[in-house]
Scaffold this motif. Sequence first.
Motif, short mmCIF file in Angstrom:
data_model
loop_
_atom_site.label_atom_id
_atom_site.label_comp_id
_atom_site.label_asym_id
_atom_site.label_seq_id
_atom_site.Cartn_x
_atom_site.Cartn_y
_atom_site.Cartn_z
N UNK A 24 0.82 -0.97 0.16
CA UNK A 24 0.01 -0.16 0.07
C UNK A 24 0.97 1.24 -0.15
N UNK A 25 2.27 1.15 0.52
CA UNK A 25 2.81 2.34 0.73
C UNK A 25 3.41 2.65 -0.77
N UNK A 27 3.40 6.10 -2.60
CA UNK A 27 4.58 6.85 -3.25
C UNK A 27 4.14 7.17 -4.68
N UNK A 28 3.60 6.40 -5.23
CA UNK A 28 2.86 6.87 -6.75
C UNK A 28 2.13 8.09 -6.53
N UNK A 29 1.22 8.16 -5.55
CA UNK A 29 0.43 9.38 -5.19
C UNK A 29 1.14 10.68 -4.89
N UNK A 30 2.26 10.31 -4.04
CA UNK A 30 3.30 11.53 -3.78
C UNK A 30 4.09 11.99 -4.79
N UNK A 31 4.63 11.06 -5.59
CA UNK A 31 5.64 11.58 -6.51
C UNK A 31 5.14 12.20 -7.94
N UNK A 46 -6.16 1.29 -14.97
CA UNK A 46 -6.49 0.33 -13.94
C UNK A 46 -5.54 -0.91 -14.00
N UNK A 47 -5.16 -1.56 -15.34
CA UNK A 47 -4.39 -2.64 -15.26
C UNK A 47 -2.95 -2.15 -15.17
N UNK A 48 -2.56 -1.01 -14.65
CA UNK A 48 -1.33 -0.54 -14.44
C UNK A 48 -1.14 0.18 -13.29
N UNK A 49 -2.27 0.36 -12.50
CA UNK A 49 -2.23 0.84 -11.24
C UNK A 49 -1.42 0.06 -10.06
N UNK A 50 -1.59 -1.00 -10.23
CA UNK A 50 -1.02 -1.98 -9.14
C UNK A 50 0.60 -2.27 -9.35
N UNK A 51 1.04 -1.84 -10.46
CA UNK A 51 2.28 -2.09 -10.72
C UNK A 51 3.42 -1.39 -9.59
N UNK A 52 3.16 -0.04 -9.40
CA UNK A 52 4.35 0.61 -8.35
C UNK A 52 4.20 -0.27 -7.02
N UNK A 53 2.98 -0.45 -6.71
CA UNK A 53 2.67 -1.16 -5.31
C UNK A 53 3.21 -2.51 -5.23
N UNK A 54 3.43 -3.31 -6.24
CA UNK A 54 3.98 -4.60 -6.38
C UNK A 54 5.43 -4.40 -6.34
N UNK A 105 6.08 -5.59 -12.78
CA UNK A 105 6.50 -5.88 -11.52
C UNK A 105 7.98 -6.73 -11.33
N UNK A 106 7.58 -7.96 -11.64
CA UNK A 106 8.71 -9.17 -11.75
C UNK A 106 9.90 -8.63 -12.67
N UNK A 107 9.55 -8.16 -13.81
CA UNK A 107 10.52 -7.42 -14.68
C UNK A 107 11.41 -6.54 -14.17
#
Length: 680
Positions: free
Chosen positions: A468-469, A473-477, A492-500, A621-623
């Motif tokens: 969640x942080x 960070x995505x929201x802050x940066x 929507x199918x990109x938004x989870x990437x920075x958190x992961x 994310x894995x990449x």
Amino acid sequence: MSSDNPLLGPRTLPYGLPDYTLIRPEDYLPAFERAFAEHRDEIADITASTDEATFENTLLPLERSGELLGHVTRTFYTVSSADATPAIQDVEERLAPLMSAHHDSIQLDQALYERVSAVHEALPRLDLTPEQRYLVERHHLEMTHAGAALDADAKSRLTQINQRLSTLTTTFEKNLLADTNELAVVFDDASDLDGLTEGELSAAARAAADRGHEDAWVVTLTLFTGHPYLSSLTSPASRRRILDASRARGSRGNEHDNGAVIREIVRLRAERAALLGYPSHAAYITSDQTAGSPAAVEDMLRRLAGPAARNAHREQEELQLVAGDVGPLEAHDWAFYTEKVRAKRYDLDRGALRSWFEAERVLQDGVFRAATELYGITFTERPDIPAYHPDARVFEIRDADGGELGLFILDLYTRDTKRGGAWMNSIVLQSELRGTHPVVVNNLNVPKPAPGSPTLLSLDEVTTLFHEFGHALHGLFATVTYPHFAGTNVFRDFVEFPSQVNEMWMLWPEVLSAYARHVETGEPLPADVVDRLHESEAFNQGFATSEYLAAAWLDQAWHSLSAEQAASDLDVAAFEAAALADIGLDNPAVPTRYSSTYFAHVFSGGYSAGYYSYIWSEVLDADTVEWFRENGGLTRSGGDRFRERLLGVGGSKDPLEAYRDFRGRDAEIAPLLARRGLAD
């Protein structure tokens, strides 16, 4: 009115944070009414112009418009999700159709659409920055996607559908919250909870006391099907009670039953898609995502489902050997025997790890420290700044040069007025046009121990905190000119990437050694335990991948129905069973992570036809994890590159283009397959 309503007066707290200590539930609806009217007037000023439409006289004032409405909206929905008292729930029910109607009145405004379209057509001739060009493209596409090109009769029906859907999704969430609270499991004998730690028993006793139960213990339910306590409770009967209660939510035939709500939501979404020219809601949603089509989503899910199911069956056979002659392994037994196998194979007791994961140390020396090492940012708690609930803590964040970055609010603990799960949301959006800095919130649902007892996190809860942080960070940066692109306003199918991606730092040696300290002795987590943690990362991935893919497939199955198919009187349980059998994920011992009647992500959240996003983003994310490993790991240079080229652009750039800019190429799927044990 502004002098009496704190939502309409000056914002006196730092960074524009609303002063929730002054706001009463009865203040919200009048503030919304004022904000709606102001926004309509701002749009009317744009459309009244007889001058040729330009970026300066159309898109720029469009971006300036709705500032008050955004402020009131984010202020309210922060509370309605995290502290939904009966008074707030009443406001939300009354507000839902009003919000939908207002949104449609803007997005479907014919005169506004014509002006935006005129600027869009002139784009090849205009001297605009890349961000301005993308803003024109996105506004035009989003208005078209919303139905602005439809005729008057179709728009009227579309508005009716949208308003009804807004009411239904609110009803779904209200039903789920009520049923989750009603189904919390009460235990009268502590021996029934054998296997829980002292801290977990303390939290259960506190939950019982909060509900008026004396000499009892209450286990509250998590949003997902399973429960952390299933891995440690020695009593099969207790495990069964908890899992049965979890799976019963929204399907008991009582006033909180969500079956009819789901059927109507699915029918109306399919009808809306047909009205907009799409064969299904899934086709409508994915058309404006990186996936592009339901076929692309189905291809990935089917590609992964077979190997995941086979791995889960192999895991099940091993668990059955450990369980012995207790009978066939059932769903409520899986987590318990998984920990026995894990302990045998890796000499690892995940439950005992809680003593090394004291929440405050995890936050300060883990989550915050990793961010400081990567990005140079610093954190200062601000107890002088009130949040929306006494449990919510406010931190001021500054950049490496000491400049103001924004506020971060952490709301860690579960309560009956908070919806389940974990999430990030923004209260204030960053925008150079408006001169605002971001204020972001992280919500979790960690059981609160009795006063004086430390909060000890499970390994999964530590993961969630880091995850969640990453959203925070995505929201802050994100540093953008126009509020349309602020924070996590991406596909929507990109938004989870920075958190992961941010989860990787949880077990990074420099980070783990700083925060994983025994709560009583201060000793670090032993090196051999750390090694075994890494060795066990792919353990039980057959189960984990299968339960997730099952939920993602259910979401796609419901939303791939045509309007004609959705109009039939579908039985929810039968539909689920057929869908899971179709993809080979119908193993009774591995229930779907969310069944339909408590699948809040898709029936009351923003993930309809989009729950696949987690694994879709996990490819990136894995990449990216591989890139960090190849480029020095936890370094400022790596962090600055990731911040500048990905997090910092917000939604102002095509996300896959931003990824290529960061990585130097498109993402490859091989790292994800290896991580999930699916490489073969």
